[in-house]
Design an enzyme around this catalytic site. Structure first.
Site, PDB file in Angstrom:
ATOM      1  N   HIS A  16       0.815  -1.219   0.000  1.00 55.99           N
ATOM      2  CA  HIS A  16       0.000   0.000   0.000  1.00 55.99           C
ATOM      3  C   HIS A  16       0.850   1.271   0.000  1.00 55.99           C
ATOM      4  O   HIS A  16       0.301   2.360  -0.134  1.00 55.99           O
ATOM      5  CB  HIS A  16      -0.942   0.005   1.210  1.00 55.99           C
ATOM      6  CG  HIS A  16      -1.970  -1.077   1.145  1.00 55.99           C
ATOM      7  ND1 HIS A  16      -2.914  -1.146   0.156  1.00 55.99           N
ATOM      8  CD2 HIS A  16      -2.195  -2.163   1.933  1.00 55.99           C
ATOM      9  CE1 HIS A  16      -3.697  -2.205   0.340  1.00 55.99           C
ATOM     10  NE2 HIS A  16      -3.266  -2.853   1.411  1.00 55.99           N
ATOM     11  N   GLU A  55      -5.128 -12.329   7.427  1.00 52.94           N
ATOM     12  CA  GLU A  55      -5.936 -11.106   7.391  1.00 52.94           C
ATOM     13  C   GLU A  55      -7.269 -11.309   6.677  1.00 52.94           C
ATOM     14  O   GLU A  55      -7.788 -10.384   6.065  1.00 52.94           O
ATOM     15  CB  GLU A  55      -5.142  -9.941   6.796  1.00 52.94           C
ATOM     16  CG  GLU A  55      -4.440 -10.184   5.493  1.00 52.94           C
ATOM     17  CD  GLU A  55      -3.689  -8.950   4.975  1.00 52.94           C
ATOM     18  OE1 GLU A  55      -3.826  -7.853   5.520  1.00 52.94           O
ATOM     19  OE2 GLU A  55      -2.957  -9.107   3.992  1.00 52.94           O
ATOM     20  N   ASP A 114      -7.648  -5.500   7.401  1.00 56.12           N
ATOM     21  CA  ASP A 114      -8.290  -6.426   6.456  1.00 56.12           C
ATOM     22  C   ASP A 114      -9.022  -7.541   7.194  1.00 56.12           C
ATOM     23  O   ASP A 114     -10.095  -7.971   6.765  1.00 56.12           O
ATOM     24  CB  ASP A 114      -7.249  -7.022   5.496  1.00 56.12           C
ATOM     25  CG  ASP A 114      -6.920  -6.050   4.375  1.00 56.12           C
ATOM     26  OD1 ASP A 114      -7.831  -5.328   3.932  1.00 56.12           O
ATOM     27  OD2 ASP A 114      -5.753  -5.996   3.958  1.00 56.12           O
TER      28      ASP A 114
END
Ligand code: 3PY
Ligand code: MG
Length: 256
Positions: A48, A149, A175
Site C-alpha cells: 500500500h 488477514e 483487512d
C-alpha cells in the site's frame, strides 16, 4: 516446528517483543534516519506504500548498517516481488493475503534458496558494498512472515502455520476486521476463547511460530501486547512526523 527458534528471530530484530516502524511514504534519507532511532525493525510497505522496485533498492542502498532490521511487506504472494525485496537486502518479508497452505508454500519457496525453497540467486548488496550472504546463511537468517488477514486465513490458520518455513503469522487487523465484518476495536475487545486474535496466537504457539501484527500507533500496540502479540509495528512514518510536529508546536508555543 519452526526452522528457527523464537529466540533466534528475536536476536535478529524482527521477532517477539520487538517494535517496528512502518513506512509507506518516507524516502531513503528519512528511512535511514528512522532506522537509527532505536526501532528494532523498519518495514517498507510495498503493498500500500509508494515504493517501486527502484525505490526499494534506493532505500536499501543507503540503509544504515547496525541499525533497525530492514523488512519489506511485499505487494502480494509473488515469487519475483519476494526475491526482489530479499535481493535488495531485506532480512524479512511480510507476505500479504495468505489464504491457504498453498499460498504459504509459495511464500516459503520464494523466500529461501534450495533445498528449503526455490529462491533465485542474485543478491544486490555487493554492488553498494553491503553484504552478500551464502545461500546457507541467507536461509538461516531470513524471516518469512505470512499475513493472516481474512476469514479464510483464520479458518485455515493451522494448515498455514504447519507449512515448513513459515516463521511468523503476521496479523493485518484492518483487512481481518473487514473480512469478518467487524472493527479493529471489536477484534481487540473480544477476549473470548474463540476470539480471532486468541485463535491466531494459540495456533502460532502450537506450531512454534512467532506472531506479529500491524498497529501503527503506540496506543493500539499496547492493546495487541495485552493479547500476547508482541512483534509489532508500533508507529508509521506518518505518525512519527505528525506526532513530532504536534509535540514541537505544543512545546514550542509554550503550551506544553
Ligand atoms: C491490515 O491491517 O490489513 C494491514 O495489512 C496493515 O497494513
Ligand atoms: Mg492488509
Amino acid at each position: 516446528m519452526s526452522r528457527v527458534t523464537a529466540a533466534e528471530q528475536r536476536a535478529r530484530g524482527f521477532g517477539e517483543s520487538s517494535s517496528g516502524v512502518w513506512c509507506a511514504d518516507a524516502g531513503p534519507a528519512m528511512v535511514a534516519r528512522l532506522a537509527r532511532l532505536g526501532f528494532d525493525w523498519l518495514c517498507l510497505d510495498t503493498q500500500h506504500g509508494v515504493y517501486s522496485r527502484t525505490e526499494i533498492i534506493n532505500v536499501a542502498r543507503s540503509f544504515p548498517s547496525g541499525s533497525a532490521q530492514l523488512v519489506v511487506r511485499v505487494p502480494s504472494c509473488d515469487f519475483v516481488a519476494i526475491g526482489a525485496a530479499l535481493d535488495a537486502g531485506a532480512r524479512a518479508v511480510i507476505v500479504p493475503q495468505i489464504e491457504s497452505a498453498a499460498d504459504a508454500q509459495r511464500a516459503v519457496a520464494a523466500s529461501f534458496y534450495p533445498p528449503v525453497g526455490g529462491r533465485s540467486w542474485g543478491q544486490l548488496g555487493g554492488i553498494w558494498g553491503g553484504a552478500t550472504l551464502t545461500a546457507e546463511a541467507a536461509n538461516g537468517s531470513i524471516t518469512c512472515a505470512v499475513m493472516i488477514e481474512s476469514a479464510n486465513a483464520l479458518l485455515r490458520a493451522e494448515e498455514i502455520a504447519a507449512v515448513d518455513g513459515v516463521d511468523q503469522l503476521f496479523i493485518g487487523p484492518y483487512d481481518l476486521s473487514l473480512s469478518l465484518g467487524t472493527t479493529v476495536q471489536a477484534l481487540l475487545d473480544d477476549d473470548s476463547e474463540s476470539s480471532a486474535l486468541g485463535r491466531i496466537v494459540q495456533v502460532a504457539s502450537a506450531y512454534g511460530r512467532t506472531v506479529g501484527g500491524f498497529t501503527g500507533t503506540p496506543e493500539l500496540a499496547d492493546r495487541f501486547r495485552e493479547r500476547g502479540i508482541t512483534c509489532l509495528a508500533v508507529a508509521t512514518d506518518l505518525w512519527v512526523t505528525s506526532e513530532g510536529a504536534r509535540a514541537a508546536l505544543r512545546l514550542g508555543t509554550g503550551a506544553g
